[in-house]
Design an enzyme around this catalytic site. Structure first.
Site, PDB file in Angstrom:
ATOM      1  N   ARG A   1     -26.559 -57.281  -3.264  1.00 36.29           N
ATOM      2  CA  ARG A   1     -27.877 -56.812  -2.499  1.00 36.29           C
ATOM      3  C   ARG A   1     -27.196 -55.416  -1.694  1.00 36.29           C
ATOM      4  NH1 ARG A   1     -31.749 -60.034   1.111  1.00 36.29           N
ATOM      5  NH2 ARG A   1     -32.578 -60.487  -0.856  1.00 36.29           N
TER       6      ARG A   1
ATOM      7  N   HIS B   1     -36.626 -56.071  -6.742  1.00 36.97           N
ATOM      8  CA  HIS B   1     -35.798 -57.644  -6.420  1.00 36.97           C
ATOM      9  C   HIS B   1     -36.257 -58.212  -7.709  1.00 36.97           C
ATOM     10  CE1 HIS B   1     -34.039 -61.001  -4.567  1.00 36.97           C
ATOM     11  NE2 HIS B   1     -34.858 -60.673  -3.406  1.00 36.97           N
TER      12      HIS B   1
ATOM     13  N   ARG C   1     -31.998 -66.968   1.574  1.00 39.97           N
ATOM     14  CA  ARG C   1     -32.652 -67.567   0.419  1.00 39.97           C
ATOM     15  C   ARG C   1     -31.632 -66.997  -0.895  1.00 39.97           C
ATOM     16  NH1 ARG C   1     -36.042 -68.300   4.202  1.00 39.97           N
ATOM     17  NH2 ARG C   1     -35.366 -66.389   4.523  1.00 39.97           N
ATOM     18  N   THR C   2     -31.828 -65.865  -0.911  1.00 39.44           N
ATOM     19  CA  THR C   2     -31.313 -65.236  -2.274  1.00 39.44           C
ATOM     20  C   THR C   2     -29.681 -65.253  -2.499  1.00 39.44           C
ATOM     21  OG1 THR C   2     -32.901 -63.398  -1.878  1.00 39.44           O
ATOM     22  CG2 THR C   2     -31.113 -63.104  -3.555  1.00 39.44           C
TER      23      THR C   2
ATOM     24  N   LYS D   1     -14.554 -49.194   5.090  1.00 36.72           N
ATOM     25  CA  LYS D   1     -13.236 -48.286   5.322  1.00 36.72           C
ATOM     26  C   LYS D   1     -13.739 -46.792   4.464  1.00 36.72           C
ATOM     27  CE  LYS D   1      -9.882 -51.966   5.534  1.00 36.72           C
ATOM     28  NZ  LYS D   1      -8.755 -52.321   4.651  1.00 36.72           N
TER      29      LYS D   1
HETATM   30  C1  NCD Z   1     -37.064 -60.655   0.713  1.00 37.70           C
HETATM   31  C2  NCD Z   1     -36.297 -59.477   0.541  1.00 37.70           C
HETATM   32  O1  NCD Z   1     -35.033 -59.405   1.015  1.00 37.70           O
HETATM   33  O2  NCD Z   1     -36.636 -58.523  -0.093  1.00 37.70           O
HETATM   34  N1  NCD Z   1     -36.389 -61.965   0.859  1.00 37.70           N
HETATM   35  C3  NCD Z   1     -35.958 -62.421  -0.280  1.00 37.70           C
HETATM   36  O3  NCD Z   1     -35.175 -62.051  -0.955  1.00 37.70           O
HETATM   37  N2  NCD Z   1     -36.443 -63.823  -0.222  1.00 37.70           N
HETATM   38  C4  NCD Z   1     -38.270 -60.240   1.614  1.00 37.70           C
HETATM   39  C5  NCD Z   1     -37.954 -59.673   2.941  1.00 37.70           C
HETATM   40  O4  NCD Z   1     -36.748 -59.608   3.355  1.00 37.70           O
HETATM   41  O5  NCD Z   1     -38.926 -59.444   3.464  1.00 37.70           O
END
Ligand code: NCD
Length: 307
Positions: free
Chosen positions: A108, A136, A58-59, A87
């Site tokens: 991320r 997040h 999703r993100t 590397k």
């Molecule tokens: C979450 C995350 O990656 O922190 N997912 C997201 O970004 N919608 C939640 C999760 O992984 O449980």
């Protein structure tokens, strides 16, 4: 220029009430434009880099959809092993390189604080899309947008955050963001997975009532919003401990029978077992609407940061 121009998005406590208003109002205009199929080109000629060193559906895709919907372009890394990080390149050097190719960077990363490290390496906007068990913040904006839309208003709500509150970055950011509003919190977790003390104390310092329990049934009867989360398997050193806790809470149609009829059920997704699929067609099951809200909210962020 807006007051968010060229800023980074690193933590939920950075947003002022004015910032939140600006972002959510802009998101609502984009949601309306998307609903009627209006083409937008505010970010034509701009490039967004999405660097995902941990899994994501999703993100990453909603950031990329947001950029494309605004007429911009996307460069994407979806696996750490496909970059020079494998590397031995430092995050600093990776970011110094990517800033030469893009106007903003979404990151991320498995380490807490990685987005801050990235932001120090470049003057270009860095957006934290999850730093390990840290924060997040863009998810918390879309969660807030969803709560407002589903419930009409945030003030006065009783909100239960449920599951792995220790490792769950979404709940750290959401509790922090919601602490700006007059809400009541119920934090529901096994004793081993309680919310970090600093998040609890930050809420209490704002005069918010925080109750902690391991009893989901008790929380459900009082909640306007229940926000389920996955037990974060990848953060456990001991797989036996994960197995012990993994099915701590499972929301079903039957257990929701005791809840207010107006309850909103949320989940950042992916779900494993936390919400039974028999909940999906209840009117309050908002989790797929929530994930769709990621697009207009991230459009608003990108447009305001790249203005
Ligand atoms: C979450 C995350 O990656 O922190 N997912 C997201 O970004 N919608 C939640 C999760 O992984 O449980």
């Amino acid at each position: 220029m807006t007051k968010l121009s060229k800023k980074d998005v690193l933590r939920a406590d950075q947003f002022t009430p004015g910032d939140i208003h600006l972002i959510l109002e802009r998101a609502a205009t984009y949601e309306a434009a998307l609903a009627v199929g209006k083409e937008l080109d505010e970010l034509r000629g701009k490039v967004l880099a999405t660097l995902f060193f941990e899994p994501s559906t999703r993100t990453r895709l909603s950031f990329e959809a947001a950029m494309l919907r605004l007429g911009g372009c996307v460069l994407s890394v979806s696996e750490a092993k496909s970059t020079s990080a494998s590397k031995g390149e430092s995050l600093h050097d990776t970011i110094k390189t990517v800033e030469g190719y893009a106007d903003a960077i979404v990151l991320r990363h498995p380490e807490v604080g990685a987005a801050e490290v990235a932001a120090r390496a470049t003057a270009k906007p860095v957006l934290n899309a999850g730093d390990g068990a840290g924060e997040h913040p863009t998810q918390s904006l879309l969660d807030l947008y969803t709560i407002r839309k589903e419930q009409g208003c945030v003030d006065g709500l009783t909100i239960s955050l449920v599951g792995d509150l220790k490792h769950g970055r979404t709940v750290h950011s959401l509790a922090t963001l919601l602490s700006q509003y007059p809400v009541s919190f119920l934090f529901v977790s096994p004793p081993a997975l309680r919310m970090p003390r600093e998040v609890v104390e930050r809420a209490q310092a704002k005069g918010i009532s925080v109750r902690e329990t391991d009893d989901l049934g008790l929380a459900l009867v009082q909640s306007d919003v229940v926000y389920m989360t996955r037990i974060q398997r990848e953060r456990f050193a001991d797989p036996v401990e994960y197995d012990r806790l993994k099915d701590a809470y499972v929301l079903t149609r039957a257990t929701l029978g005791k809840a207010k009829p107006s309850i909103t059920v949320m989940h950042p997704l992916p779900r494993v077992n936390e919400i039974s699929t028999d909940v999906d067609d209840l009117p309050g099951a908002a989790y797929f609407r929530q994930s769709a809200n990621g697009v207009p909210v991230r459009m608003a962020l990108l447009a305001l940061l790249l203005d």
